[in-house]
Motif scaffolding. Structure first.
Motif, PDB file in Angstrom:
ATOM      1  N   ILE A 203       0.866  -1.169   0.000  1.00 18.75           N
ATOM      2  CA  ILE A 203       0.000   0.000   0.000  1.00 18.75           C
ATOM      3  C   ILE A 203       0.901   1.217   0.000  1.00 18.75           C
ATOM      4  CG2 ILE A 203      -0.261  -0.104   2.545  1.00 18.75           C
ATOM      5  CD1 ILE A 203      -3.082   1.214   2.010  1.00 18.75           C
ATOM      6  N   THR A 204       0.748   2.040  -1.025  1.00 20.23           N
ATOM      7  CA  THR A 204       1.574   3.232  -1.148  1.00 20.23           C
ATOM      8  C   THR A 204       0.928   4.153  -2.179  1.00 20.23           C
ATOM      9  OG1 THR A 204       3.869   3.989  -1.350  1.00 20.23           O
ATOM     10  CG2 THR A 204       3.127   2.369  -2.967  1.00 20.23           C
ATOM     11  N   SER A 205       1.589   5.236  -2.481  1.00 20.35           N
ATOM     12  CA  SER A 205       1.010   6.238  -3.374  1.00 20.35           C
ATOM     13  C   SER A 205       1.353   5.959  -4.841  1.00 20.35           C
ATOM     14  CB  SER A 205       1.551   7.614  -2.998  1.00 20.35           C
ATOM     15  OG  SER A 205       2.924   7.698  -3.358  1.00 20.35           O
ATOM     16  N   PRO A 206       0.638   6.605  -5.761  1.00 21.12           N
ATOM     17  CA  PRO A 206       1.032   6.532  -7.173  1.00 21.12           C
ATOM     18  C   PRO A 206       2.434   7.107  -7.398  1.00 21.12           C
ATOM     19  CG  PRO A 206      -1.200   7.370  -6.965  1.00 21.12           C
ATOM     20  CD  PRO A 206      -0.641   7.318  -5.581  1.00 21.12           C
ATOM     21  N   ALA A 207       2.840   8.058  -6.561  1.00 20.09           N
ATOM     22  CA  ALA A 207       4.181   8.647  -6.699  1.00 20.09           C
ATOM     23  C   ALA A 207       5.259   7.605  -6.461  1.00 20.09           C
ATOM     24  CB  ALA A 207       4.348   9.820  -5.727  1.00 20.09           C
ATOM     25  N   THR A 208       5.135   6.826  -5.396  1.00 21.83           N
ATOM     26  CA  THR A 208       6.107   5.770  -5.128  1.00 21.83           C
ATOM     27  C   THR A 208       6.013   4.681  -6.195  1.00 21.83           C
ATOM     28  OG1 THR A 208       6.084   6.195  -2.754  1.00 21.83           O
ATOM     29  CG2 THR A 208       6.860   4.037  -3.449  1.00 21.83           C
ATOM     30  N   GLY A 209       4.800   4.425  -6.665  1.00 17.59           N
ATOM     31  CA  GLY A 209       4.632   3.456  -7.736  1.00 17.59           C
ATOM     32  C   GLY A 209       5.401   3.847  -8.986  1.00 17.59           C
ATOM     33  N   VAL A 210       5.334   5.123  -9.345  1.00 18.94           N
ATOM     34  CA  VAL A 210       6.067   5.609 -10.523  1.00 18.94           C
ATOM     35  C   VAL A 210       7.564   5.632 -10.243  1.00 18.94           C
ATOM     36  CG1 VAL A 210       6.471   7.631 -11.988  1.00 18.94           C
ATOM     37  CG2 VAL A 210       4.128   6.925 -11.456  1.00 18.94           C
ATOM     38  N   ASP A 211       7.957   6.121  -9.060  1.00 11.17           N
ATOM     39  CA  ASP A 211       9.385   6.174  -8.711  1.00 11.17           C
ATOM     40  C   ASP A 211      10.036   4.796  -8.797  1.00 11.17           C
ATOM     41  OD1 ASP A 211       9.318   8.882  -8.235  1.00 11.17           O
ATOM     42  OD2 ASP A 211       9.211   8.719  -6.055  1.00 11.17           O
ATOM     43  N   SER A 212       9.296   3.773  -8.360  1.00 11.55           N
ATOM     44  CA  SER A 212       9.844   2.417  -8.321  1.00 11.55           C
ATOM     45  C   SER A 212       9.528   1.610  -9.582  1.00 11.55           C
ATOM     46  CB  SER A 212       9.315   1.663  -7.097  1.00 11.55           C
ATOM     47  OG  SER A 212       7.902   1.539  -7.153  1.00 11.55           O
ATOM     48  N   GLN A 213       8.823   2.238 -10.540  1.00 15.60           N
ATOM     49  CA  GLN A 213       8.396   1.562 -11.771  1.00 15.60           C
ATOM     50  C   GLN A 213       7.659   0.267 -11.430  1.00 15.60           C
ATOM     51  OE1 GLN A 213      11.755   1.213 -14.466  1.00 15.60           O
ATOM     52  NE2 GLN A 213      11.914   3.423 -14.711  1.00 15.60           N
ATOM     53  N   ALA A 214       6.585   0.447 -10.690  1.00 13.07           N
ATOM     54  CA  ALA A 214       5.836  -0.688 -10.156  1.00 13.07           C
ATOM     55  C   ALA A 214       5.322  -1.637 -11.239  1.00 13.07           C
ATOM     56  CB  ALA A 214       4.653  -0.183  -9.322  1.00 13.07           C
ATOM     57  N   TRP A 215       5.166  -1.147 -12.452  1.00 11.54           N
ATOM     58  CA  TRP A 215       4.666  -2.003 -13.543  1.00 11.54           C
ATOM     59  C   TRP A 215       5.640  -3.140 -13.883  1.00 11.54           C
ATOM     60  CZ3 TRP A 215       5.184   3.337 -13.752  1.00 11.54           C
ATOM     61  CH2 TRP A 215       6.396   3.823 -14.274  1.00 11.54           C
ATOM     62  N   ASP A 216       6.876  -3.024 -13.398  1.00 13.93           N
ATOM     63  CA  ASP A 216       7.844  -4.095 -13.641  1.00 13.93           C
ATOM     64  C   ASP A 216       7.626  -5.301 -12.728  1.00 13.93           C
ATOM     65  OD1 ASP A 216       9.157  -2.707 -15.645  1.00 13.93           O
ATOM     66  OD2 ASP A 216      10.646  -1.834 -14.296  1.00 13.93           O
ATOM     67  N   PHE A 217       6.901  -5.110 -11.622  1.00 17.54           N
ATOM     68  CA  PHE A 217       6.746  -6.218 -10.672  1.00 17.54           C
ATOM     69  C   PHE A 217       5.323  -6.388 -10.135  1.00 17.54           C
ATOM     70  CE2 PHE A 217       8.663  -2.474  -8.572  1.00 17.54           C
ATOM     71  CZ  PHE A 217       7.645  -2.129  -7.708  1.00 17.54           C
ATOM     72  N   ALA A 218       4.428  -5.467 -10.427  1.00 15.14           N
ATOM     73  CA  ALA A 218       3.030  -5.586  -9.993  1.00 15.14           C
ATOM     74  C   ALA A 218       2.119  -5.350 -11.200  1.00 15.14           C
ATOM     75  CB  ALA A 218       2.726  -4.598  -8.877  1.00 15.14           C
ATOM     76  N   LYS A 219       0.976  -5.986 -11.195  1.00 15.90           N
ATOM     77  CA  LYS A 219       0.082  -5.891 -12.357  1.00 15.90           C
ATOM     78  C   LYS A 219      -1.178  -5.072 -12.078  1.00 15.90           C
ATOM     79  CE  LYS A 219       2.711  -8.383 -14.972  1.00 15.90           C
ATOM     80  NZ  LYS A 219       3.485  -7.697 -16.041  1.00 15.90           N
ATOM     81  N   TYR A 220      -1.546  -4.959 -10.786  1.00 13.23           N
ATOM     82  CA  TYR A 220      -2.833  -4.332 -10.453  1.00 13.23           C
ATOM     83  C   TYR A 220      -2.633  -3.192  -9.460  1.00 13.23           C
ATOM     84  CZ  TYR A 220      -4.617  -8.572 -12.618  1.00 13.23           C
ATOM     85  OH  TYR A 220      -4.867  -9.597 -13.503  1.00 13.23           O
ATOM     86  N   TYR A 221      -3.344  -2.088  -9.720  1.00 10.55           N
ATOM     87  CA  TYR A 221      -3.348  -0.960  -8.781  1.00 10.55           C
ATOM     88  C   TYR A 221      -4.801  -0.619  -8.454  1.00 10.55           C
ATOM     89  CZ  TYR A 221      -2.983   3.638  -6.705  1.00 10.55           C
ATOM     90  OH  TYR A 221      -3.107   4.697  -5.843  1.00 10.55           O
ATOM     91  N   TYR A 222      -5.133  -0.710  -7.167  1.00 15.71           N
ATOM     92  CA  TYR A 222      -6.482  -0.387  -6.703  1.00 15.71           C
ATOM     93  C   TYR A 222      -6.444   0.982  -6.019  1.00 15.71           C
ATOM     94  CZ  TYR A 222      -7.289  -5.300  -7.683  1.00 15.71           C
ATOM     95  OH  TYR A 222      -7.385  -6.522  -8.321  1.00 15.71           O
ATOM     96  N   ASP A 223      -7.207   1.905  -6.568  1.00 16.13           N
ATOM     97  CA  ASP A 223      -7.172   3.294  -6.105  1.00 16.13           C
ATOM     98  C   ASP A 223      -8.016   3.444  -4.835  1.00 16.13           C
ATOM     99  OD1 ASP A 223      -6.593   5.962  -6.037  1.00 16.13           O
ATOM    100  OD2 ASP A 223      -7.978   6.530  -7.652  1.00 16.13           O
ATOM    101  N   VAL A 224      -7.501   2.886  -3.748  1.00 11.74           N
ATOM    102  CA  VAL A 224      -8.242   2.817  -2.487  1.00 11.74           C
ATOM    103  C   VAL A 224      -8.468   4.193  -1.871  1.00 11.74           C
ATOM    104  CG1 VAL A 224      -8.218   1.846  -0.157  1.00 11.74           C
ATOM    105  CG2 VAL A 224      -7.300   0.516  -2.061  1.00 11.74           C
TER     106      VAL A 224
END
Length: 323
Positions: A203-224
């Motif tokens: 659980i984290t922000s879209p900012a950390t998701g972009v910083d870490s390039q989350a698409w390389d290791f996670a497939k789903y983002y739920y905008d909780v």
């Protein structure tokens, strides 16, 4: 005698130079990488101070926690190892629950309510920090927190036993109540933690998701939009008090402008950062209804727990924020 006196005076002046120089040149430890808007705000703040003081005070910003990691930052500022630093304020929750009010799930899920919560809690936090020789400068919010997973989830039971990244005591407790297994991982270590199987979700922000390039290791983002945490910039009070009055005034005015920029930028970038996750192949969507209903129960439990820990000061903050 005159020559010896002159030499002694010169030596004394040379010995005095480092402290005088240090008063004019500060270091700032910034948590996030250069591309993160919280670090951009820090650099703009430093440039603003230099301009407002006509170069009398220069602040060098060191990004990506290269000077001090998150757990060590506050102590480093308090002891004067670094003059200025920014830190996720809720990580200080083990020291005092007041600091983690913005990490109570579902208490403030949009920027308007998060700003009201900040205004309600700021004076109390300032007083706590002041007792420890720290002066609060400004805050910058993160985007609302969402959930990243490798596999799709539809109900709370899907999280059972899942190795879930947490970054403070509040998120650890939230993950526990969700039935998952919390593991503390700093934002810079997220890709490796996913890659080695240390964590499977976060659980984290879209900012950390972009910083870490989350698409390389996670497939789903739920905008909780579970809550909106903040980084807070703070300065060693002794260093601040040693500044000339004009420089003190300039620092505080620059901090006020930095806070406005930070909050405005967070509002603007939230949708852009979320869109970037989708553009890079992640499935982005709202929280499944069944999970949303159970998260409401988690939020209520954690709010009750927090109020018990925070006492009358905590209740006063919540009451003011809800007016």
């Amino acid at each position: 005698m005159n020559r010896r006196y002159a030499l002694s005076a010169c030596a004394a002046a040379c010995l005095a130079l480092p402290s005088a120089w240090a008063a004019d040149k500060w270091n700032m430890s910034a948590e996030q990488p250069d591309g993160n808007y919280i670090t951009v705000v820090a650099r703009d703040f430093a440039a603003d101070v230099a301009k407002a003081t006509n170069g009398a005070l220069e602040i060098k910003v060191h990004s990506n926690s290269v000077l001090f990691k998150r757990p060590d930052l506050k102590r480093a500022v308090q002891t004067g190892q670094v003059q200025v630093g920014d830190v996720l304020i809720s990580v200080l929750g083990n020291e005092d629950p007041i600091y983690e009010v913005d990490a109570v799930p579902l208490l403030a899920r949009d920027f308007d309510s998060a700003w009201k919560l900040w205004q309600a809690s700021r004076a109390t936090m300032e007083a706590r920090l002041a007792k420890q020789g720290i002066k609060l400068l400004y805050s910058v919010p993160w985007p609302p927190q969402g959930i990243y997973t490798k596999v799709p989830v539809k109900q709370m039971s899907d999280f059972k036993g899942m190795k879930f990244r947490a970054y403070n005591a509040a998120t650890s407790r939230m993950v526990e109540l969700m039935g998952a297994s919390p593991t503390t991982v700093n934002s810079g270590d997220v890709p490796q933690a996913f890659g080695t199987g240390l964590i499977e979700a976060m659980i984290t922000s879209p900012a950390t998701g972009v910083d870490s390039q989350a698409w390389d290791f996670a497939k789903y983002y739920y905008d909780v939009q579970a809550f909106i945490p903040k980084n807070v910039a703070m300065v060693n009070a002794r260093a601040f008090n040693q500044l000339p009055a004009a420089s003190q005034k300039a620092v505080l005015a620059a901090a006020e402008r930095a806070e406005k920029r930070g909050w405005d930028t967070a509002r603007k970038q939230t949708s852009e950062l979320t869109d970037k996750l989708a553009k890079n192949g992640m499935t982005v969507g709202p929280t499944p209804p069944a999970i949303n209903a159970d998260l409401a129960k988690v939020g209520a439990t954690m709010a009750d727990e927090w109020l018990k820990k925070a006492g009358p000061d905590g209740k006063a903050i919540i009451d003011q924020a809800r007016r």
